[in-house]
Scaffold this active site. Structure first.
Site, PDB file in Angstrom:
ATOM      1  N   LYS A  39     -21.338  29.307 -14.624  1.00 54.52           N
ATOM      2  CA  LYS A  39     -22.376  30.311 -15.127  1.00 54.52           C
ATOM      3  C   LYS A  39     -22.261  31.619 -14.006  1.00 54.52           C
ATOM      4  CE  LYS A  39     -24.868  27.724 -11.292  1.00 54.52           C
ATOM      5  NZ  LYS A  39     -25.224  26.343 -11.037  1.00 54.52           N
ATOM      6  N   TYR A 265     -21.243  58.862   5.042  1.00 51.96           N
ATOM      7  CA  TYR A 265     -22.797  58.967   5.016  1.00 51.96           C
ATOM      8  C   TYR A 265     -23.431  58.893   6.348  1.00 51.96           C
ATOM      9  CZ  TYR A 265     -22.269  59.648   0.089  1.00 51.96           C
ATOM     10  OH  TYR A 265     -21.853  60.098  -1.063  1.00 51.96           O
TER      11      TYR A 265
HETATM   12  C1  LIG Z   1     -24.647  25.468 -10.616  1.00 47.94           C
HETATM   13  C2  LIG Z   1     -25.002  24.199 -10.960  1.00 47.94           C
HETATM   14  C3  LIG Z   1     -24.155  22.964 -10.609  1.00 47.94           C
HETATM   15  C4  LIG Z   1     -22.929  23.186  -9.875  1.00 47.94           C
HETATM   16  O1  LIG Z   1     -23.560  23.147  -8.264  1.00 47.94           O
HETATM   17  P1  LIG Z   1     -22.427  23.247  -7.154  1.00 47.94           P
HETATM   18  O2  LIG Z   1     -23.211  22.893  -5.962  1.00 47.94           O
HETATM   19  O3  LIG Z   1     -21.886  24.815  -6.925  1.00 47.94           O
HETATM   20  O4  LIG Z   1     -21.442  22.316  -7.521  1.00 47.94           O
HETATM   21  C5  LIG Z   1     -24.251  21.713 -10.956  1.00 47.94           C
HETATM   22  N1  LIG Z   1     -25.592  21.357 -11.808  1.00 47.94           N
HETATM   23  C6  LIG Z   1     -26.507  22.686 -11.989  1.00 47.94           C
HETATM   24  C7  LIG Z   1     -27.535  22.070 -12.845  1.00 47.94           C
HETATM   25  C8  LIG Z   1     -26.025  23.671 -11.868  1.00 47.94           C
HETATM   26  O5  LIG Z   1     -27.054  24.649 -11.923  1.00 47.94           O
END
Ligand SMILES: *Cc1c(COP(=O)(O)O)cnc(C)c1O
Length: 370
Positions: A39, A265
């Site tokens: 994601k 800056y």
């Molecule tokens: C992002 C996510 C994961 C993975 O999480 P990590 O802690 O990075 O391994 C697993 N399950 C869901 C529902 C997530 O949103």
């Protein structure tokens, strides 16, 4: 979004590291299906590049947050199972069904609405979310869960009951109380109910620290596969996981300065006599937080602090000596005998690693290496 292909600033994705970390997760969990969380542009690493790296590494499936990410992966030719871990509006049910994308659901209304949008040509794969204490999405009562599962059983032309999941809010904590509270909730909510082929609850923390307490035939991991320990290096041995992400650029301009000249800056930095200042084409417009001023990048196997305020597209570093234009500048990764880790980079910035990496803009090109 324009990707700056001609600029010598890039994010590198190490295939060897993804492959290594996948094996670590496989050994730790004995999972038959490892879903990699891709994601948010693969935690900022680059969705398509990481998608290919994952498939090359033998990852079995991919988890994303939104439908568009799933469709982009399908368009890039990635055919492994994809699950959407967030909620997609039910009106998109048919697109998911046609593309063999699994939808996560939280209530019966979603299914009833989705049914009106399904053509019945392909059953939609359903992943039932169960909220055991994350408070985000998912069914919160056993009665509702029974109702949902019944509905799925009665509507098999439209839906396939493929998965059930929960998500831990503190699986990476060294204090296990809340983890155990959620696990007890899971049992109270689901024990004795019909289970689908995929029962999954392990994110990275749960997979690495609790594999013997929960089902791990299917796991959903991000953090560890990206090479970062969930609890930030507190449990696993050093060098157990391999860092996947590199961030590097080049010196595009080098000059020797007289004393007391203001740099960038607001003149937050003044030179000393004879100081060599290098300019690097990356800035906060790329996602380099201004709090990284003072962070030591690596050039020629030596440290060089970022000096002066970081500008939108450029920043300056104080070089230990004269160096030619084109010299590699490493923000994250190895350079000579030195290494800057993502953890060190984010600690200096005062931000969590994934806050840093998800801020890395699409303008920066991504390249799969090794
Ligand atoms: C992002 C996510 C994961 C993975 O999480 P990590 O802690 O990075 O391994 C697993 N399950 C869901 C529902 C997530 O949103």
């Amino acid at each position: 979004m324009v990707v700056a292909l001609t600029r010598p600033t890039r994010i590198t994705i190490s295939q060897a590291a993804v492959t290594h970390n996948t094996q670590i997760v496989r050994d730790a969990t004995h999972a038959k299906m490892i879903f990699l969380a891709l994601k948010a542009n693969a935690y900022g690493f680059g969705l398509i590049e990481m998608g290919h790296a994952a498939v090359n590494a033998g990852v079995d499936g991919i988890g994303v947050a939104v439908l568009d990410e799933a469709l982009a992966l399908r368009e890039a030719g990635i055919e492994v199972p994809i699950m959407i871990m967030g909620l997609v509006p039910a009106r998109y049910a048919q697109i998911m069904a046609e593309n063999n994308i699994m939808a996560t659901i939280s209530d019966l209304t979603w299914l009833q609405t989705a049914k009106q949008h399904l053509a019945g040509t392909h059953p939609l794969l359903i992943n039932v979310g169960v909220d055991t204490g994350m408070g985000r999405i998912g069914v919160r009562s056993r009665e509702q869960l029974i109702e949902l599962i019944d509905y799925l059983a009665q509507n098999q032309k439209w839906f396939t009951y493929q998965g059930i999941m929960t998500h831990f809010s503190e699986a990476d904590s060294l204090d296990n109380d809340y983890f155990h509270y959620q696990l007890a909730n899971w049992h109270a909510l689901t024990d004795g109910l019909p289970m689908p082929p995929m029962v999954h609850m392990a994110n990275s923390g749960a997979a690495m620290y609790h594999a013997d307490e929960i089902p791990t035939e299917v796991v959903r991991v991000g953090t560890v596969l990206y090479g970062v320990e969930p609890s930030r290096g507190e449990v696993l041995p050093d060098d157990y996981l391999k860092p996947v992400l590199g961030l590097e650029s080049e010196l595009v301009f080098v000059k020797q300065m007289p004393a007391n000249v203001g740099i960038s800056y607001s003149h937050k930095y003044y030179t000393h006599e004879g100081e060599w200042i290098g300019t690097v084409p990356i800035g906060y417009g790329d996602g380099i937080s201004r709090t990284l001023q003072g962070f030591e990048v690596l050039v020629n196997g030596q440290k060089a602090p970022i000096v002066g305020q970081i500008a939108m597209d450029q920043l300056m570093v104080s070089l230990p000596s004269e160096m030619p234009v084109g010299t590699k500048v490493t923000f994250i990764g190895k350079n000579g005998a030195l290494e800057n880790t993502l953890e060190a980079f984010s600690t200096h910035a005062g931000l969590a690693p994934w806050v840093i990496t998800t801020s890395l803009q699409e303008r920066i090109k991504r390249e799969l290496i090794d």
